[in-house]
Design a protein around this motif. Sequence first.
Motif: not given
Length: 295
Positions: A59-63, A89-98
């Motif tokens: 997670y530190k790499e994303l921050k 981090s506040g990064i939005p998530i887009i969930g792609i349902n597979t």
Amino acid sequence: MRIAVYGQKFGKNNISYLTQFISYAYSHSIEIYIEKSFFDILSSFEEFKNLNFPVFSHYKELKTKDFSLMLTFGGDGTILSAITLIRDSGIPIIGINTGNLGFLATFNKDVFIKKIDEIFSRKFHLIPRSLLWVKPSANDHQKFFNFALNEIVILRKETVSMITIDAYIDNEFLTSYWADGLIISTPTGSTGYSLSCGGPIISPDNNNFVLTPISPHNLFSRPLIISDHQKVHLKIHSRVKYYSLSMDTRLTSMKKENELYIEKAPFYIYLLQEEKNTYYKTLREKLLWGMDQRN
């Protein structure tokens, strides 16, 4: 634009969707970073053997990098796992349902490809989702991500006997639950485990949590909705040394002397959603809300 991509498993039937997405990213100068374990899974397919994307595993790499979005390929379990990387981090998530149900992963893979321009133009809504935070009275030298988007669950372990859970709300004694366990759920998690145990459905824009006992011995022990500004304190009594603590999909063992302090987390998780795909529409489509099978 820089985006992160995460998944836990991947099937051949999803290859065409991912290749279309990668082609789109190349043509629009979108930088793709793939989570290391997911990258290894993709590399096992012939179509992706020549993938040459940077990876991340912490997670530190994303921050430390300026990520605009995270795409998750999978179902709701994948999103629950992804928040251990997203964190605050506040990064939005887009969930792609597979997968199958996809209550949180609101974009079906076909819809995702059709509306990919709108998605990356940020023409959809960011929906904040509250989390729970749990602090044990003693860490027992265990290190774990102690936040949950769906629910925190206390369960009996290594015994068929009930456990007793003394519950306090803002330091005031509430009750003693004689049960197999207790669920403390967010509005997001109210359609999950809590619902199957008789808990209410709470729309995500409510500032509440719900306490739902699991198979309580007392007939009058019912789910209780509380404000998410309140703090919960739990003391666990059991005939064996340990009980189980579940945080979304993560399970750990705790000594029965270890009390739990639970409250609202100081940050939100943000999910990207189409305006027309409201929470109530999702209830009707995913949970067949109000559906009369006789007709």
